[in-house]
Design a protein around this motif. Structure first.
Motif, PDB file in Angstrom:
ATOM      1  N   ASP A   1      66.889   8.909   0.693  1.00  0.00           N
ATOM      2  CA  ASP A   1      67.109  10.332   0.947  1.00  0.00           C
ATOM      3  C   ASP A   1      65.775  11.059   0.804  1.00  0.00           C
ATOM      4  O   ASP A   1      64.820  10.492   0.264  1.00  0.00           O
ATOM      5  CB  ASP A   1      68.116  10.909  -0.056  1.00  0.00           C
TER       6      ASP A   1
ATOM      7  N   LYS B   1      73.694   9.305 -18.513  1.00  0.00           N
ATOM      8  CA  LYS B   1      73.941   8.743 -17.174  1.00  0.00           C
ATOM      9  C   LYS B   1      74.754   7.452 -17.274  1.00  0.00           C
ATOM     10  O   LYS B   1      75.572   7.141 -16.404  1.00  0.00           O
ATOM     11  CB  LYS B   1      72.618   8.466 -16.468  1.00  0.00           C
TER      12      LYS B   1
ATOM     13  N   ALA C   1      71.655   9.111  -3.984  1.00  0.00           N
ATOM     14  CA  ALA C   1      70.786   9.454  -2.853  1.00  0.00           C
ATOM     15  C   ALA C   1      70.746  10.986  -2.829  1.00  0.00           C
ATOM     16  O   ALA C   1      70.472  11.581  -3.876  1.00  0.00           O
ATOM     17  CB  ALA C   1      71.279   8.822  -1.565  1.00  0.00           C
TER      18      ALA C   1
ATOM     19  N   HIS D   1      75.258  12.817  -8.486  1.00  0.00           N
ATOM     20  CA  HIS D   1      74.878  12.598  -7.079  1.00  0.00           C
ATOM     21  C   HIS D   1      74.164  11.272  -6.946  1.00  0.00           C
ATOM     22  O   HIS D   1      73.539  10.784  -7.887  1.00  0.00           O
ATOM     23  CB  HIS D   1      74.042  13.760  -6.529  1.00  0.00           C
TER      24      HIS D   1
ATOM     25  N   ASN E   1      59.877  12.442  -1.060  1.00  0.00           N
ATOM     26  CA  ASN E   1      60.074  11.024  -1.393  1.00  0.00           C
ATOM     27  C   ASN E   1      59.268  10.129  -0.461  1.00  0.00           C
ATOM     28  O   ASN E   1      58.642   9.157  -0.901  1.00  0.00           O
ATOM     29  CB  ASN E   1      61.562  10.662  -1.304  1.00  0.00           C
TER      30      ASN E   1
ATOM     31  N   ARG F   1      63.824  15.198   0.586  1.00  0.00           N
ATOM     32  CA  ARG F   1      63.956  16.649   0.551  1.00  0.00           C
ATOM     33  C   ARG F   1      63.289  17.182   1.806  1.00  0.00           C
ATOM     34  O   ARG F   1      62.325  16.599   2.319  1.00  0.00           O
ATOM     35  CB  ARG F   1      63.254  17.181  -0.694  1.00  0.00           C
TER      36      ARG F   1
ATOM     37  N   GLU G   1      62.253  10.497 -10.434  1.00  0.00           N
ATOM     38  CA  GLU G   1      61.263  10.044 -11.430  1.00  0.00           C
ATOM     39  C   GLU G   1      61.513   8.611 -11.912  1.00  0.00           C
ATOM     40  O   GLU G   1      60.567   7.849 -12.102  1.00  0.00           O
ATOM     41  CB  GLU G   1      61.291  11.005 -12.637  1.00  0.00           C
ATOM     42  N   THR G   2      62.779   8.269 -12.090  1.00  0.00           N
ATOM     43  CA  THR G   2      63.082   6.968 -12.723  1.00  0.00           C
ATOM     44  C   THR G   2      62.391   5.786 -12.055  1.00  0.00           C
ATOM     45  O   THR G   2      61.853   4.913 -12.727  1.00  0.00           O
ATOM     46  CB  THR G   2      64.606   6.749 -12.754  1.00  0.00           C
TER      47      THR G   2
HETATM   48  O1  LIG Z   1      65.692  12.456  -4.036  1.00  0.00           O
HETATM   49  C1  LIG Z   1      66.156  12.223  -5.134  1.00  0.00           C
HETATM   50  O2  LIG Z   1      66.202  13.029  -6.092  1.00  0.00           O
HETATM   51  C2  LIG Z   1      66.661  10.833  -5.447  1.00  0.00           C
HETATM   52  O3  LIG Z   1      66.789   9.971  -4.430  1.00  0.00           O
HETATM   53  C3  LIG Z   1      67.894  11.003  -6.253  1.00  0.00           C
HETATM   54  O4  LIG Z   1      69.067  10.500  -5.769  1.00  0.00           O
HETATM   55  C4  LIG Z   1      67.584  10.406  -7.582  1.00  0.00           C
HETATM   56  O5  LIG Z   1      67.860   9.022  -7.587  1.00  0.00           O
HETATM   57  C5  LIG Z   1      68.383  11.109  -8.623  1.00  0.00           C
HETATM   58  O6  LIG Z   1      68.185  12.502  -8.472  1.00  0.00           O
HETATM   59  C6  LIG Z   1      67.918  10.674 -10.000  1.00  0.00           C
HETATM   60  O7  LIG Z   1      66.609  11.132 -10.137  1.00  0.00           O
HETATM   61  P1  LIG Z   1      65.799  10.743 -11.451  1.00  0.00           P
HETATM   62  O8  LIG Z   1      65.632   9.273 -11.366  1.00  0.00           O
HETATM   63  O9  LIG Z   1      64.517  11.508 -11.310  1.00  0.00           O
HETATM   64  O10 LIG Z   1      66.658  11.186 -12.604  1.00  0.00           O
END
Ligand SMILES: O=C(O)[C@H](O)[C@@H](O)[C@H](O)[C@H](O)COP(=O)(O)O
Length: 233
Positions: free
Chosen positions: A70, A198, A139, A137, A82, A72, A45-46
């Protein structure tokens, strides 16, 4: 140990503007130097607001290749995809968007296929734009049976399938991720995150260095160049 420079912003809009500007500048520098650019962009989301602003910038997108850092193991039409999110933003701009997943359901096979697909690209990345999860985590490098290969695998390995264990509650799916080696070899690595928790997690990861138990810590410890970390509360 590299230097991490924190760039703090008053709000998410200011963060998004700054990150989009930085990424745009890095891409333009690469195009000027080599006539092409290859960038790794995050999911989650960020980054969404900043990615939308980046896609709106006047850049020779036809000379830019975009790789998700990365993804899913879901179809590109799935809201969790993504590459689906990146394709919506950048394909209309004529950028090349390379998927890490192409319909595979087995993460090990998907990782191998992604690695072969990426072998044809002129590495290293000009930019690896990363987020970080609340669990540390980066990526899709998660604890589990594939963690060691993602963190300590051969430098030539660019992508690998990941079966997180434990499965993240908010997103219980297998993934494909760029390896730590593929990410830290980028000409520029930048980290974008929000929230106090974070920030504390990343500050501790930087302090712990190679002894960090977190994927983000292990990645930061292996960086060979300074990193900009963009943050707002
Ligand atoms: O596929 C993914 O989820 C992202 O690549 C992952 O690494 C993401 O950067 C973190 O999960 C933070 O996610 P948010 O920015 O949504 O907190």
């Amino acid at each position: 140990m590299i230097d991490a420079e924190w760039w703090d912003y008053d709000d998410a809009d200011e963060l998004a503007e700054a990150v989009a500007g930085d990424a745009g500048f890095i891409i333009e520098q690469a195009l000027e130097a080599r006539g092409r650019a290859i960038i790794g962009l995050p999911g989650g989301e960020t980054p969404k607001a900043a990615l939308t602003l980046l896609a709106a910038r006047k850049i020779e997108w036809a000379d830019v290749t975009i790789v998700p850092t990365d993804d899913r193991l879901v179809p590109p039409t799935d809201p969790r995809s993504n590459v689906g999110m990146l394709a919506k933003l950048f394909l209309p701009k004529k950028a090349r968007v390379v998927p890490l997943c192409a319909g595979e359901t087995d993460p090990v096979l998907a990782g191998r296929a992604a690695d072969e697909r990426l072998a044809d690209l002129e590495w290293p990345l000009d930019l690896a734009w990363l987020g970080v999860g609340a669990d540390g985590h980066v990526a899709s490098i998660f604890p589990g049976p594939d963690y060691d290969a993602a963190i300590n695998g051969p430098k030539a390995r660019r992508a690998i399938g990941v079966r997180p264990d434990p499965m993240p509650e908010n997103m219980p799916v297998a993934r494909v991720t760029l390896t730590k080696a593929a990410l830290v070899s980028a000409r520029t690595v930048t980290l974008v995150l929000t929230g106090k928790d974070k920030r504390k997690l990343v500050e501790k990861a930087l302090k712990d260095g190679a002894s960090s138990t977190l994927p983000i810590g292990r990645l930061l410890a292996d960086l060979e160049m300074d990193i900009d970390i963009h943050w707002c509360e």
